[in-house]
Design an enzyme around this catalytic site. Structure first.
Site, PDB file in Angstrom:
ATOM      1  N   GLU A   1      20.759  -9.247  52.404  1.00  0.00           N
ATOM      2  CA  GLU A   1      21.644  -9.034  53.558  1.00  0.00           C
ATOM      3  C   GLU A   1      21.062  -8.019  54.530  1.00  0.00           C
ATOM      4  O   GLU A   1      21.663  -6.967  54.816  1.00  0.00           O
ATOM      5  CB  GLU A   1      23.027  -8.578  53.070  1.00  0.00           C
ATOM      6  CG  GLU A   1      23.737  -9.644  52.245  1.00  0.00           C
ATOM      7  CD  GLU A   1      25.164  -9.263  51.851  1.00  0.00           C
ATOM      8  OE1 GLU A   1      25.459  -8.064  51.780  1.00  0.00           O
ATOM      9  OE2 GLU A   1      25.979 -10.174  51.600  1.00  0.00           O
TER      10      GLU A   1
ATOM     11  N   GLU B   1      24.752 -16.644  47.602  1.00  0.00           N
ATOM     12  CA  GLU B   1      25.954 -15.936  47.128  1.00  0.00           C
ATOM     13  C   GLU B   1      27.184 -16.622  47.682  1.00  0.00           C
ATOM     14  O   GLU B   1      27.249 -16.902  48.889  1.00  0.00           O
ATOM     15  CB  GLU B   1      25.983 -14.476  47.607  1.00  0.00           C
ATOM     16  CG  GLU B   1      25.005 -13.572  46.947  1.00  0.00           C
ATOM     17  CD  GLU B   1      25.183 -12.112  47.370  1.00  0.00           C
ATOM     18  OE1 GLU B   1      26.300 -11.702  47.738  1.00  0.00           O
ATOM     19  OE2 GLU B   1      24.180 -11.390  47.319  1.00  0.00           O
TER      20      GLU B   1
HETATM   21  C1  BGP Z   1      27.213  -8.917  48.966  1.00  0.00           C
HETATM   22  C2  BGP Z   1      26.133  -8.286  48.144  1.00  0.00           C
HETATM   23  C3  BGP Z   1      26.299  -8.369  46.678  1.00  0.00           C
HETATM   24  C4  BGP Z   1      27.701  -8.491  46.183  1.00  0.00           C
HETATM   25  C5  BGP Z   1      28.630  -9.269  47.074  1.00  0.00           C
HETATM   26  C6  BGP Z   1      30.089  -9.140  46.754  1.00  0.00           C
HETATM   27  O1  BGP Z   1      27.384  -8.145  50.096  1.00  0.00           O
HETATM   28  O2  BGP Z   1      24.885  -8.875  48.434  1.00  0.00           O
HETATM   29  O3  BGP Z   1      25.532  -7.354  46.128  1.00  0.00           O
HETATM   30  O4  BGP Z   1      28.183  -7.424  45.543  1.00  0.00           O
HETATM   31  O5  BGP Z   1      28.478  -8.967  48.417  1.00  0.00           O
HETATM   32  O6  BGP Z   1      30.587  -7.932  47.223  1.00  0.00           O
HETATM   33  P1  BGP Z   1      31.441  -6.976  46.328  1.00  0.00           P
HETATM   34  O7  BGP Z   1      30.642  -6.707  45.131  1.00  0.00           O
HETATM   35  O8  BGP Z   1      31.684  -5.755  47.114  1.00  0.00           O
HETATM   36  O9  BGP Z   1      32.693  -7.706  46.036  1.00  0.00           O
END
Ligand code: BGP
Length: 469
Positions: free
Chosen positions: A172, A364
């Site tokens: 990201e 993701e």
């Molecule tokens: C993205 C990241 C991840 C992950 C995901 C979910 O921004 O790449 O590392 O964690 O989001 O977010 P969160 O864990 O805050 O729910």
């Protein structure tokens, strides 16, 4: 009409080292910025690691990965995405020699995955820059980081080139504009950071990213290297043309990163932004040539969409995947306020493909929720996570539509295929997995693993190549 996923579609799951491995100071690992972020992006960073930081133990993947990889294989994963913790390889980031024990760990992990026929996708830098690079150099504000990153990249390419085919340069990368410490290891507090320093840091990271692509193509002709973007499609709050221009400007903040990665030059609107804000990017001879090495594919995370408006008094701000935005009155939200929008994923896939005509990869997507571990009639501990199945199913139906629209999609890895610590809030209570991990935010729990209902559901999705949806 039969709508299908392509043959050889890469189904799988994704995690990041700092959110699952734990073992934060074992086998020569140095501290990373995550080891001092017990509250996630809500901050503040602590001076030293503190016992309340859930990431120090994570889900103990470092010691239990064999059991976990076996469960991934049971679901039929074709690919597993994880990151390499930079500070396991170069504990301080600027060390002369790599840490052999760190290198060995990933050899073992990758061999374990390959034993089951899984491909690997490695994120080179996933919000876990060595802490020393933040404290001593102010992270990516310093041009020195390019050299340290290059050394790290050359080391891991040389070591894993026969084991890893898919590489992502930075997780990201557009998040750097919003979370300079977590994303860019920039020690200067956000409120005090100048636009000049912020965009100079972005330039350094972009050069480093393009360099990673260039070196990969030299060292590993069969490798595929991608950029990774936090994708939050933006809709106008109203049809007012002012709102549409606000959308365009907000989208440029994200597309700028993809344009640079996919086209190899700064887009005109970024140059304008620099002019309008009196930002002078210091380029060195050779930077332009390096930037011209474009990625092989574009990957992104997708959890939600948001709105934008030219009139802030009209919109309500919502929480979100780092970027956030203005609330959409037509959408419902998760318990954490992330707006659920499966069609937004189809829209994003089309938008990216129309714009770049490069293969895409969803690396993701998932639903963070509070799960209840209960005992069923057979005495087994289970989680009835129908809400997660529904979320993923609705999104995959839209992915299939996008493929029907002509989008070239290489694969799909769900986020947090096993429960892990949240990036934004540092909680374990925000669970994404097909596999439940018995660990709670007060540190209690046995760390034992249990299959959720979604485990068998995803196994069936993969076995039928998405036909069962
Ligand atoms: C993205 C990241 C991840 C992950 C995901 C979910 O921004 O790449 O590392 O964690 O989001 O977010 P969160 O864990 O805050 O729910």
């Amino acid at each position: 009409m039969n709508k299908n996923f392509p043959e050889n579609f890469l189904w799988g799951g994704a995690v990041a080292a700092n959110q699952c491995e734990g073992a934060y100071n074992e086998d020569g690992k140095g501290l990373s910025i995550q080891d001092v972020l017990p509250r996630g992006i809500k901050g503040p960073a602590t001076e030293h690691p503190t016992a309340d930081n859930m990431k120090l133990v994570g889900i103990d993947f470092y010691h239990r990965y064999k059991e976990d990889v076996k469960l991934f294989a049971e679901m039929g994963f074709k690919i597993f995405r994880t990151s390499i913790a930079w500070s396991r390889i170069f504990p301080n980031g600027d060390d002369a020699e790599p840490n052999e024990k760190g290198l060995q760990f990933y050899d073992d992990l990758f061999d374990e995955c390959r034993k089951y026929g899984m491909e690997l996708m490695v994120t080179i830098s996933h919000y876990e820059t060595p802490l020393n690079l933040a404290r001593k150099y102010n992270g990516w504000v310093s041009r020195d980081l390019i050299g340290f990153y290059e050394k790290y990249v050359r080391t891991i390419y040389a070591r894993y080139k026969d084991k890893v085919k898919y590489w992502l340069t930075f997780n990201e990368i557009n998040a750097m504009l919003h979370e300079p410490f977590m994303s860019g290891a920039i020690n200067t507090p956000k409120e005090e950071l100048s636009q000049q320093d912020l965009y100079q840091a972005v330039h350094h990271a972009m050069v480093a990213s393009a360099l990673a692509v260039k070196i990969a193509h030299e060292m590993m002709p069969d490798a595929m290297v991608g950029c990774m973007i936090s994708c939050v499609p933006i809709y106008p709050l109203t049809p007012n043309p002012d709102d549409m221009i606000a959308v365009m400007n907000a989208e440029h903040m994200n597309f700028g990163f993809v344009d640079l990665h996919a086209r190899g030059v700064y887009p005109g609107y970024m140059k304008r932004y620099f002019r309008d804000h009196d930002i002078q990017i210091r380029m060195e001879p050779g930077d332009e040539e390096i930037l011209s090495h474009t990625v092989d594919f574009i990957s992104f995370s997708y959890y939600m969409s948001a709105c934008e408006t030219a009139d802030p008094s009209k919109g309500v701000r919502v929480e979100g995947n780092i970027l956030g935005g203005v609330a959409n009155p037509y959408l419902e939200s998760s318990e954490w306020g992330w707006q659920i929008d499966p069609q937004g994923l189809r829209y994003a896939l089309n938008q990216y493909y129309d714009r770049y005509q490069k293969p895409l990869f969803i690396v993701e997507n998932g639903f963070g929720a509070v799960d209840q571990l209960v005992v069923d009639e057979n005495g087994n501990k289970v989680v009835e996570d129908d809400y997660r199945i529904e979320y993923l199913c609705e999104h995959l139906l839209q992915v299939r539509e996008a493929i029907e629209d002509g989008v070239e999609l290489l694969g799909y890895t769900t986020w947090g295929c096993i429960d892990l610590v949240s990036a934004t809030t540092a909680q374990l209570a925000k669970r994404y997995g097909f596999i439940y991990v018995d660990r709670n935010d007060d540190g209690s729990g046995t760390l034992e693993r249990y299959k959720k209902k979604s485990f068998d559901w995803y196994k069936n999705v993969i076995a039928t190549n998405g036909e069962c949806l």
